[in-house]
Scaffold this active site. Sequence first.
Site, mmCIF file in Angstrom:
data_model
loop_
_atom_site.group_PDB
_atom_site.id
_atom_site.type_symbol
_atom_site.label_atom_id
_atom_site.label_comp_id
_atom_site.label_asym_id
_atom_site.label_seq_id
_atom_site.Cartn_x
_atom_site.Cartn_y
_atom_site.Cartn_z
ATOM 1 N N ASP A 183 -9.543 1.844 -3.445
ATOM 2 C CA ASP A 183 -8.246 1.809 -2.788
ATOM 3 C C ASP A 183 -7.611 0.444 -2.989
ATOM 4 O O ASP A 183 -8.182 -0.572 -2.614
ATOM 5 C CB ASP A 183 -8.439 2.089 -1.285
ATOM 6 N N ASP A 235 -4.334 -1.682 -2.045
ATOM 7 C CA ASP A 235 -3.194 -1.664 -1.140
ATOM 8 C C ASP A 235 -2.528 -3.027 -1.217
ATOM 9 O O ASP A 235 -3.166 -4.048 -0.968
ATOM 10 C CB ASP A 235 -3.698 -1.387 0.284
ATOM 11 N N ASP A 268 -9.783 -2.569 -1.244
ATOM 12 C CA ASP A 268 -10.240 -2.568 0.144
ATOM 13 C C ASP A 268 -11.708 -2.131 0.107
ATOM 14 O O ASP A 268 -12.014 -0.964 -0.111
ATOM 15 C CB ASP A 268 -9.381 -1.595 0.962
#
Lengths: 321, 396
Positions: free
Chosen positions: B90, B92, B300
């Site tokens: 992930d 972000d 993450d």
Amino acid sequence: MEEHDPALASRYPFTSLGERLIESEGLTEKDLAYDPLLEQSRRHARGRLLSAVGGGLYLDDLYLPPLDAVATYLIVRLVSSWIGDPFLNRLVAEHESKRFHRLARDEPIHVLAWLGGELGAAIRLDGERAWIDISSYLRAAAGLGGPRWRLANRDVRSGQVLVGRRELARLLQELLRTHLLEPTPRPSLSPPLRAIGTEVTRRLEERKSSIQSSRPSRQALPPCIERLVEKAERGENMSHQERFTLAAYLLRVGWSVDRVVDLFRSAPDFKERVARYQVSHIAKGGYNPPNCETLRSWGICVEDCGVKSPLSYGRRGRRRR
Amino acid sequence: MNPLRAAFREYYALRSRSIFVPRIDLREIMMVTFDGTVIRHVSVKNLESLRAMLAREAPRHAYYSVGLYERPAAKSMAEKGLKGAEVLFDIDADHLGVDECDYGLAWRCKSCGESGDGAPPDACPKCGSRDLERLDWLSEGCLEAAKREAIRLLEILESDLGVSGDELMVYYTGHRGYHVRILSERFLGLGKEERRELASHVSGLSFDPEEVFYVKGSVLTTPRVDEGGWRGRIAREMLQLLEGSSGGKTALPSSVAERRGELVRALGEGVPLINPTRALVRDLRRMAEEIVQARRVRIDEMVTPDTSRLTRIPNSLHGKTGLRAMALSPDELRDFQPLGDAVGLSDDQIRVFTTAPVPRFRVKGESFGPYEPGVGVDLPMFAAALILLKGRGVIP
């Protein structure tokens, strides 16, 4: 091919060589329990199980003929599955895999490659070294502490990791350990094998009762430490960094050396002398547990709880109450 | 029906063919409707059912699991029976610390409705309330930063893990990030610890310069250019630095420059370096650390180990932007422009009444704003949706 050397079945009874031997001899549970020719297998299996519970390493049966070695291994597996205690399973897996490593660490690399294949790894030889597929590497190295096992410090290419001969033997030990931890259905046993099981259970209960419950109150623990305490209590294998973090944290929040040592008592490779030495060393050195960034890099951090060190989580928790 | 939801529904009716989830029958589906209801533990038999469901519900958010389950609709993880899980990374932009991501930041007081530009103050200057809402925005610079991370991640996954092409699924989240999933069978069975290790690998967190520039006695072993992973990346970049600096003017530490010839042989051919000075070892390790810092992928790390995660259904609409959570091939990723390519809503005009400052923005090549709070503007649906879903406007 050396793969068909019968001596290999004797050293590595968990392999397909062992399975083939069982099939060709038509070995049954009744044979394992009653055959007078397998008496020494029953004796050694009992010795191995008791050694596993006591934290020793049983090596009296290293040079059995292949069939006896395979029978011994089968009895160990059957009896521990019959008892069905997860703590015992971990002790047995630890013991059997250590025993395996004692033998495997001196094998030539092509035998290790074959053993790797038997344990589900894809291995390609490269001179005196070997490439192991990354999934197997990760499965094995996840249980190993120390920066040298971390993928980021290794030669890793296209899904394969380069390892030396001795490293490969160590990784295979871990693969065998995790393989032995896979759940097995509970077998029904004949009285002679059940008798071994009953004796092992009794020793197991003795060991368990020597582990005092030394749990800290739950609320005060940051999630990463909470997880480490649970791992320690369940007797799961912990990396060096995990053990250090847990011990340093608990000592800092006021635990005595004895209490910390007690917490590690469930570890399958627990040695009182070693554990006491290590914990005392951390206590004397006055080490702080690593900060959250380091814990993240070690893969110990489990959630972002908004502090920079596990110690400040404890402090905030204590202040709140 | 809320015109925004109607626009979502129209999208799902017209574009349902683009909704694709591999092995859909083994997934848990979750949706959040426009009235805030969370529909969890849903399972569908095939893609057609999923597409029909999206068109019927027109949800604000739609997710599917990384896990493949025996019984995806069961209520607890234990009952679901995990068969395997894709490895998820992930990215972000919120975690990248780039200034561009603060573009258009605004706030609004939840008590009196006062609003303003920038980060929320301690208290509302009008009514004194401390209950202030932070309103973020999207900017091209911020999205570019996230894309650069995603591209580096794909490079590492291909070179180190050997996964590429159809073993991967890459998509823009529809907001400020990217998701990358490894679909390959050989990774499905990995446990938490193994996934954590993969996360620390790509993010360089478990990198240890002492392992890579290893000293035993009077011998320094260095990484080699033909090695893989971080070792190879470091060796190649260092060799370039050493060779590039042979002209004389150099940014190399003197300890390194003095031993250039030996280092070139060490990095290039693996000839160990004898009797390194302490300063040399320290400087090499520091350089290695800097190379990893510059090339690490900022994911993450909490997400990857978690096999119970859900992420947006590819090509579904993101409920904070109205943009498509667009599935991309690695090639498409390079030229991908979220604020143009991921627009899924129509250009039907709609009137929006702003409730907070709206910065100047570009969507689909058209410029909009800036708008003061409290004005009415007519906008195409795709631009209006951004204002509405970012909480800076209402439909009068």
